[in-house]
Write a protein that holds these residues in place. Structure first.
Motif, PDB file in Angstrom:
ATOM      1  N   HIS A 208      38.985  16.918  46.582  1.00 12.83           N
ATOM      2  CA  HIS A 208      37.962  16.540  47.565  1.00 12.83           C
ATOM      3  C   HIS A 208      36.594  16.416  46.907  1.00 12.83           C
ATOM      4  O   HIS A 208      35.859  15.452  47.151  1.00 12.83           O
ATOM      5  N   LEU A 209      36.242  17.387  46.066  1.00 11.67           N
ATOM      6  CA  LEU A 209      34.926  17.364  45.427  1.00 11.67           C
ATOM      7  C   LEU A 209      34.811  16.212  44.436  1.00 11.67           C
ATOM      8  O   LEU A 209      33.746  15.589  44.318  1.00 11.67           O
ATOM      9  N   ALA A 210      35.895  15.909  43.727  1.00 12.09           N
ATOM     10  CA  ALA A 210      35.876  14.755  42.821  1.00 12.09           C
ATOM     11  C   ALA A 210      35.706  13.462  43.624  1.00 12.09           C
ATOM     12  O   ALA A 210      34.937  12.574  43.222  1.00 12.09           O
ATOM     13  N   ASN A 211      36.398  13.341  44.726  1.00 14.53           N
ATOM     14  CA  ASN A 211      36.250  12.155  45.581  1.00 14.53           C
ATOM     15  C   ASN A 211      34.849  12.052  46.160  1.00 14.53           C
ATOM     16  O   ASN A 211      34.318  10.951  46.332  1.00 14.53           O
ATOM     17  N   ARG A 212      34.257  13.206  46.449  1.00 13.99           N
ATOM     18  CA  ARG A 212      32.871  13.206  46.948  1.00 13.99           C
ATOM     19  C   ARG A 212      31.948  12.578  45.918  1.00 13.99           C
ATOM     20  O   ARG A 212      31.128  11.717  46.239  1.00 13.99           O
ATOM     21  N   LEU A 213      32.057  13.017  44.665  1.00 11.70           N
ATOM     22  CA  LEU A 213      31.191  12.483  43.615  1.00 11.70           C
ATOM     23  C   LEU A 213      31.518  11.026  43.298  1.00 11.70           C
ATOM     24  O   LEU A 213      30.625  10.246  42.959  1.00 11.70           O
ATOM     25  N   ALA A 214      32.786  10.665  43.441  1.00  8.58           N
ATOM     26  CA  ALA A 214      33.193   9.285  43.138  1.00  8.58           C
ATOM     27  C   ALA A 214      32.855   8.327  44.276  1.00  8.58           C
ATOM     28  O   ALA A 214      32.885   7.095  44.076  1.00  8.58           O
ATOM     29  N   GLY A 215      32.549   8.866  45.452  1.00  8.85           N
ATOM     30  CA  GLY A 215      32.332   7.994  46.603  1.00  8.85           C
ATOM     31  C   GLY A 215      33.583   7.222  46.950  1.00  8.85           C
ATOM     32  O   GLY A 215      33.536   6.045  47.333  1.00  8.85           O
ATOM     33  N   ALA A 216      34.745   7.884  46.807  1.00 11.61           N
ATOM     34  CA  ALA A 216      36.036   7.243  47.049  1.00 11.61           C
ATOM     35  C   ALA A 216      36.158   6.831  48.521  1.00 11.61           C
ATOM     36  O   ALA A 216      35.422   7.338  49.381  1.00 11.61           O
ATOM     37  N   PRO A 217      37.070   5.913  48.824  1.00 11.04           N
ATOM     38  CA  PRO A 217      37.273   5.510  50.222  1.00 11.04           C
ATOM     39  C   PRO A 217      37.490   6.706  51.135  1.00 11.04           C
ATOM     40  O   PRO A 217      38.343   7.564  50.867  1.00 11.04           O
ATOM     41  N   GLY A 218      36.708   6.760  52.197  1.00  8.84           N
ATOM     42  CA  GLY A 218      36.758   7.884  53.112  1.00  8.84           C
ATOM     43  C   GLY A 218      35.759   8.976  52.778  1.00  8.84           C
ATOM     44  O   GLY A 218      35.551   9.902  53.575  1.00  8.84           O
ATOM     45  N   TYR A 219      35.110   8.897  51.614  1.00  5.78           N
ATOM     46  CA  TYR A 219      34.149   9.917  51.169  1.00  5.78           C
ATOM     47  C   TYR A 219      32.769   9.302  50.924  1.00  5.78           C
ATOM     48  O   TYR A 219      31.878   9.979  50.420  1.00  5.78           O
ATOM     49  N   GLU A 220      32.599   8.033  51.309  1.00  4.60           N
ATOM     50  CA  GLU A 220      31.354   7.319  50.961  1.00  4.60           C
ATOM     51  C   GLU A 220      30.116   7.975  51.542  1.00  4.60           C
ATOM     52  O   GLU A 220      29.013   7.854  50.979  1.00  4.60           O
ATOM     53  N   ASN A 221      30.250   8.669  52.652  1.00  2.24           N
ATOM     54  CA  ASN A 221      29.085   9.217  53.338  1.00  2.24           C
ATOM     55  C   ASN A 221      28.852  10.706  53.064  1.00  2.24           C
ATOM     56  O   ASN A 221      27.992  11.318  53.708  1.00  2.24           O
ATOM     57  N   GLU A 222      29.582  11.267  52.128  1.00  2.79           N
ATOM     58  CA  GLU A 222      29.400  12.701  51.854  1.00  2.79           C
ATOM     59  C   GLU A 222      28.117  12.985  51.078  1.00  2.79           C
ATOM     60  O   GLU A 222      27.601  14.099  51.128  1.00  2.79           O
ATOM     61  N   LEU A 223      27.626  11.985  50.344  1.00  4.87           N
ATOM     62  CA  LEU A 223      26.368  12.136  49.616  1.00  4.87           C
ATOM     63  C   LEU A 223      25.412  11.033  50.050  1.00  4.87           C
ATOM     64  O   LEU A 223      25.768   9.851  50.036  1.00  4.87           O
ATOM     65  N   ASP A 224      24.196  11.407  50.436  1.00  3.16           N
ATOM     66  CA  ASP A 224      23.205  10.403  50.848  1.00  3.16           C
ATOM     67  C   ASP A 224      22.797   9.526  49.671  1.00  3.16           C
ATOM     68  O   ASP A 224      22.517   8.336  49.835  1.00  3.16           O
ATOM     69  N   LYS A 225      22.751  10.125  48.501  1.00  3.05           N
ATOM     70  CA  LYS A 225      22.449   9.392  47.273  1.00  3.05           C
ATOM     71  C   LYS A 225      23.578   9.659  46.287  1.00  3.05           C
ATOM     72  O   LYS A 225      24.016  10.808  46.131  1.00  3.05           O
ATOM     73  N   ASN A 226      24.067   8.610  45.635  1.00  2.00           N
ATOM     74  CA  ASN A 226      25.176   8.823  44.699  1.00  2.00           C
ATOM     75  C   ASN A 226      25.058   7.876  43.507  1.00  2.00           C
ATOM     76  O   ASN A 226      25.371   6.694  43.586  1.00  2.00           O
ATOM     77  N   GLN A 227      24.577   8.451  42.402  1.00  2.00           N
ATOM     78  CA  GLN A 227      24.482   7.716  41.139  1.00  2.00           C
ATOM     79  C   GLN A 227      25.375   8.344  40.072  1.00  2.00           C
ATOM     80  O   GLN A 227      25.143   8.181  38.872  1.00  2.00           O
ATOM     81  N   TRP A 228      26.420   9.025  40.509  1.00  2.00           N
ATOM     82  CA  TRP A 228      27.251   9.752  39.566  1.00  2.00           C
ATOM     83  C   TRP A 228      28.010   8.835  38.611  1.00  2.00           C
ATOM     84  O   TRP A 228      28.248   9.207  37.452  1.00  2.00           O
ATOM     85  N   LEU A 229      28.380   7.658  39.045  1.00  2.00           N
ATOM     86  CA  LEU A 229      29.129   6.776  38.147  1.00  2.00           C
ATOM     87  C   LEU A 229      28.317   6.441  36.898  1.00  2.00           C
ATOM     88  O   LEU A 229      28.851   6.400  35.787  1.00  2.00           O
ATOM     89  N   THR A 230      27.019   6.231  37.066  1.00  2.00           N
ATOM     90  CA  THR A 230      26.152   5.947  35.919  1.00  2.00           C
ATOM     91  C   THR A 230      26.202   7.096  34.917  1.00  2.00           C
ATOM     92  O   THR A 230      26.299   6.866  33.692  1.00  2.00           O
ATOM     93  N   TRP A 231      26.165   8.305  35.413  1.00  2.00           N
ATOM     94  CA  TRP A 231      26.157   9.470  34.542  1.00  2.00           C
ATOM     95  C   TRP A 231      27.519   9.687  33.881  1.00  2.00           C
ATOM     96  O   TRP A 231      27.613  10.065  32.705  1.00  2.00           O
ATOM     97  N   PHE A 232      28.593   9.443  34.592  1.00  2.00           N
ATOM     98  CA  PHE A 232      29.927   9.602  33.988  1.00  2.00           C
ATOM     99  C   PHE A 232      30.182   8.522  32.945  1.00  2.00           C
ATOM    100  O   PHE A 232      30.824   8.789  31.916  1.00  2.00           O
ATOM    101  N   ARG A 233      29.697   7.325  33.190  1.00  2.00           N
ATOM    102  CA  ARG A 233      29.840   6.276  32.176  1.00  2.00           C
ATOM    103  C   ARG A 233      29.119   6.662  30.890  1.00  2.00           C
ATOM    104  O   ARG A 233      29.633   6.463  29.778  1.00  2.00           O
ATOM    105  N   ALA A 234      27.919   7.233  31.041  1.00  2.00           N
ATOM    106  CA  ALA A 234      27.165   7.667  29.862  1.00  2.00           C
ATOM    107  C   ALA A 234      27.844   8.861  29.191  1.00  2.00           C
ATOM    108  O   ALA A 234      27.975   8.915  27.963  1.00  2.00           O
ATOM    109  N   GLY A 235      28.282   9.812  29.999  1.00  2.00           N
ATOM    110  CA  GLY A 235      28.890  11.020  29.441  1.00  2.00           C
ATOM    111  C   GLY A 235      30.156  10.753  28.669  1.00  2.00           C
ATOM    112  O   GLY A 235      30.421  11.399  27.646  1.00  2.00           O
TER     113      GLY A 235
END
Length: 489
Positions: A208-235
């Motif tokens: 669930h928490l991974a889907n929250r950060l990924a903004g997966a289908p059904g989890y898009e609204n769990e975070l008001d702001k979500n730039q995690w993909l940018t950070w995971f791509r860099a990491g």
């Protein structure tokens, strides 16, 4: 008389030199000490891409069920890699970002518990976690089945609480540090919360928490702001990677683990001294070093029976009968009570009842309170306890604790540990040898322990690379404050 003897001995050394430095270094050589615990280790640097991602994850409250706590809530660098509390307050704090001694439970929180802490053990420091090769946590519930010296569990079979006793967890991860990073988010008292997905399994919580950060289908609204993909791509150095491929439970744990493994603070005065700098430590510290290293039968304190090697731990488990305060761990094992039986929960071996892992002593002056329950708020207190546990328990001053810490069952619970310790000593199974140290000798030991602290951990500017003050991927970055609302420093 012993104080006068100590003064005379110190005076003798000052006047004649008495080859004290040679004597200490020879004792250290015999004990296999080099002062350099990091030699031959492959360790990440904090400015590497993966630890930089881990830094963001370590400070985000998005990894807690109710988005009110972060990993750093209980493991802040300025607080010695812990939280400065005897027993931690994870979820349900009055002020999410207030850390340290003034952090308190909210009366509106689930499982308020009268305001007392709901985390049953003292938060261990994350400093130098990369040097543990056998076990993590006080009860060793993260452990290598066949430990390899110098590997932090890399390449070894690892057992975790997700599998039965004696079994290997195929999903543990790359090393011990990565394995342990998977569990705080599943603990109701630490990060999960008491109402978030209350019936979910550990794997369901992580997903669930991974889907929250990924903004997966059904989890898009769990975070008001979500730039995690940018950070995971860099990491992960994958500029075209998708959220589905990169933002996974394992990659979250991997990044967190590498951030934690980058917290290496080992440039101690003791290391400099063993490298040849006679002036790196004080005369009192030198006298304390001999006292520390020598066994009781040779007039020493016998500390190295358990605190051995350059990491100053045997990573094994011993019964000390430290006062049992707090809610204990019995309830987690279906036992009605407030005791904490330590290693026994993991092995069910009789001799392991009330045994806890030996902690490292590197940076120990900054990592209190001490003991599995955080019962001692001074180094003097925990040292004196080792000398005579029964006397220490029955003279224990509860006023050193926050009044909300549960102490009602302390004597009844700790008496069981004292009886276990007495049995092990009678049967020759305990390394704790009764001895006497004068006040001046205890001061010498503390002076030596101070020489095991890297000066960096006492300066917030030196710790700044491990403190997240930059852009937040989700606006849920924890900005640590003291009780007055000032930045923690």
């Amino acid at each position: 008389m012993k104080i006068l003897l100590g003064v005379c001995l110190i005076t003798c050394c000052l006047l004649s030199g008495c080859q004290l430095d040679e004597e200490i270094r020879e004792e250290a050589r015999q004990q296999g000490l080099t002062g350099d615990v990091a030699q031959h280790r492959q360790l990440p640097a904090i400015d590497d891409p993966l630890p930089q991602l881990g830094l963001k994850l370590f400070y985000t409250k998005a990894l807690s069920g109710d988005k009110d706590v972060a990993c750093v809530s209980c493991h802040h660098p300025v607080l010695g890699g812990g939280d400065g509390l005897s027993l931690s307050i994870g979820t349900g704090a009055i002020e999410d970002d207030v850390l340290g001694p003034e952090r308190q439970h909210s009366s509106l929180a689930a499982n308020y518990n009268g305001g007392g802490p709901t985390v049953p053990r003292n938060a261990p420091t994350v400093f130098n976690i990369a040097f543990y090769d056998q076990t993590l946590f006080d009860d060793g519930r993260i452990e290598c089945v066949n430990a390899s010296t110098g590997a932090n569990g890399e390449g070894d079979d690892i057992r975790t609480p997700d599998v039965a006793i004696g079994m290997i967890d195929p999903d543990a991860g790359d090393n011990l540090t990565m394995a342990q990073a998977r569990f705080p988010i599943t603990s109701k008292a630490e990060m999960r919360g008491f109402t978030f997905l209350p019936d979910a399994s550990n794997d369901e919580i992580r997903a669930h928490l991974a889907n929250r950060l990924a903004g997966a289908p059904g989890y898009e609204n769990e975070l008001d702001k979500n730039q995690w993909l940018t950070w995971f791509r860099a990491g992960f150095s994958d500029p075209e990677g998708t959220a589905q491929a990169l933002i996974t439970e394992k990659n979250i744990a991997r990044a967190l683990g590498e951030f934690e493994r980058s917290m290496v603070f080992v440039d101690t005065p003791w290391k400099a001294y063993l490298a040849g700098n006679d002036d790196a430590i004080s005369l009192k510290a030198k006298m304390g070093a001999l006292l520390f290293m020598r066994p009781v039968r040779k007039g020493g304190a016998g500390c190295m029976a358990c605190h051995k090697g350059d990491f100053f731990t045997d990573e094994s488990f011993h019964v000390l009968a430290v006062p049992q305060v707090g809610i204990g761990k019995d309830h987690d094992s279906g036992i009605d009570g407030t005791n904490d039986r330590g290693r026994w929960y993991q092995t069910r071996q009789v001799d392991d009842r009330f045994a806890f892992r030996t902690p490292t002593l590197l940076n120990v002056t900054e990592t209190g309170p001490w003991g599995h329950s955080g019962a001692y708020t001074t180094l003097q207190g925990i040292i004196r306890h080792h000398l005579n546990p029964r006397k220490a328990v029955y003279n224990y001053d509860v006023s050193q604790l926050d009044p909300r810490v549960q102490t009602e069952d302390m004597l009844e619970n700790t008496e069981q540990a004292l009886q276990q310790l007495s049995r092990l000593q009678r049967e020759g199974k305990s390394k704790l040898v009764a001895t006497y140290l004068s006040d001046s000798q205890i001061d010498l030991l503390i002076a030596f322990l101070a020489s095991l602290t890297d000066p960096c951990v006492k300066r917030s500017e030196c710790l700044s690379p491990w403190i997240d003050t930059g852009e937040s991927p989700d606006d849920l970055q924890l900005i640590a404050l003291d009780g007055q609302g000032h930045p923690l420093e």
